[in-house]
Design an enzyme around this catalytic site. Sequence first.
Site, PDB file in Angstrom:
ATOM      1  N   SER A 125       0.698  -1.086   0.192  1.00 53.02           N
ATOM      2  CA  SER A 125       0.196  -0.007   0.348  1.00 53.02           C
ATOM      3  C   SER A 125       1.037   1.723  -0.480  1.00 53.02           C
ATOM      4  O   SER A 125       1.781   1.298   0.629  1.00 53.02           O
ATOM      5  CB  SER A 125      -0.890  -0.043   1.405  1.00 53.02           C
ATOM      6  OG  SER A 125      -1.449   1.286   1.480  1.00 53.02           O
ATOM      7  N   TYR A 149      -1.238   0.569   9.866  1.00 49.52           N
ATOM      8  CA  TYR A 149      -1.263  -0.297   8.434  1.00 49.52           C
ATOM      9  C   TYR A 149      -0.142  -0.566   7.471  1.00 49.52           C
ATOM     10  O   TYR A 149       0.770  -1.283   7.450  1.00 49.52           O
ATOM     11  CB  TYR A 149      -2.827   0.129   7.437  1.00 49.52           C
ATOM     12  CG  TYR A 149      -2.187  -0.328   6.387  1.00 49.52           C
ATOM     13  CD1 TYR A 149      -3.222  -1.929   6.912  1.00 49.52           C
ATOM     14  CD2 TYR A 149      -2.868   0.286   5.339  1.00 49.52           C
ATOM     15  CE1 TYR A 149      -3.142  -2.300   5.080  1.00 49.52           C
ATOM     16  CE2 TYR A 149      -3.075  -0.758   4.464  1.00 49.52           C
ATOM     17  CZ  TYR A 149      -3.419  -1.928   4.257  1.00 49.52           C
ATOM     18  OH  TYR A 149      -3.360  -2.809   3.094  1.00 49.52           O
ATOM     19  N   LYS A 153       3.008  -3.390   6.700  1.00 51.94           N
ATOM     20  CA  LYS A 153       2.810  -3.973   5.074  1.00 51.94           C
ATOM     21  C   LYS A 153       4.423  -3.921   4.977  1.00 51.94           C
ATOM     22  O   LYS A 153       5.277  -3.888   4.271  1.00 51.94           O
ATOM     23  CB  LYS A 153       1.938  -2.319   4.212  1.00 51.94           C
ATOM     24  CG  LYS A 153       0.607  -3.202   4.004  1.00 51.94           C
ATOM     25  CD  LYS A 153       0.576  -4.518   3.335  1.00 51.94           C
ATOM     26  CE  LYS A 153      -1.200  -4.386   2.952  1.00 51.94           C
ATOM     27  NZ  LYS A 153      -1.359  -5.915   2.595  1.00 51.94           N
TER      28      LYS A 153
END
Length: 334
Positions: A125, A149, A153
């Site tokens: 992402s 997040y 990642k």
Amino acid sequence: MPNTILITGAAGFLGGLLSAALIADPNTSNVRLILVDIVEPKAPTSAQAVTIEADLTVKESVDALFKTEFGVPDTIYCLHGIMSRGSEDNFDLGLKVNVDSVRLVLQAAREFGTQPSIKFILTSSLAVYGGPLPHTVTPDTIATPEGAYGMGKLTSELFINEYTRRGFIDGRIMRLPTIVVRSGAPAAATSAFISGVIREPLKGIECLCPIGNSMDSPELDLPLWVASPQTTIKNLVIAKHVHASKLFRHTRVICLPGFTATVREELQALEKIGGKAALDLVQFKDDSISRRLVSSWPSRFDNAYPLSLGFLVDEGGMEPIVRRFQKDIEAGIA
């Protein structure tokens, strides 16, 4: 020879589209799919497929994916995860799913794989970026996430680069733009509103935009890096076919092509395609957490590297994407 492909997160939005695209891919013959998620996925019609409900945070469940009737997969698409706002709100669960379970899949690929190494394709992402950024992100731009997040990642990216360096796998890391328009129910993602402000109004449903408090708010000029689901799925299929020799030696990160659109441009496209009645269904309530997270993500990338590898980019901005989604609604497929 069969092409055996494992897809984790196969019950999700991208997982379902990718399964069908791989079956239809003219460059991949005799496809056999191992589809797994926390709920049992659905296989494409007439596909050779095994569908599995599994908790990928459990080693025994992960190892079992390499022992089905199809044997060890040639390619793994690692799509599962806890999305951005979900990771921010439940830090421990985000780590467990976005880091620990990915490492279990990597370890299983290392343990059960043979030469040539299994292709391991991770969907990452743009949330891996944060802090002061250049006007345009290039392959040399350092990733410094400002959310749980993105941190998760980036951690998994580092594992994939190291496993690739050691020859355990053949890694490919796809940093995705924000996908718009996603069909189905809203995800627990900070970026969910980016699809929601198009999807719900075109279906005659009210929705909330957490950026700005009205159409006159300057916050609506927030730029976003986006791509359509159709182009993204095509690019995920292409990722399987790119030869390792064409990729950077020091990193397997590829920022998939996208384009820049502001929240205001999204809403203007909505009004042009769906009319004022659709725009009036958008309610505004500025949310500082959502705005902080989205504002930390880059909105402009240099597409030169991925385009040189054969990846694709959307043309025409937001209007063709919104128009296509409206047609999908009318056809009953969105």
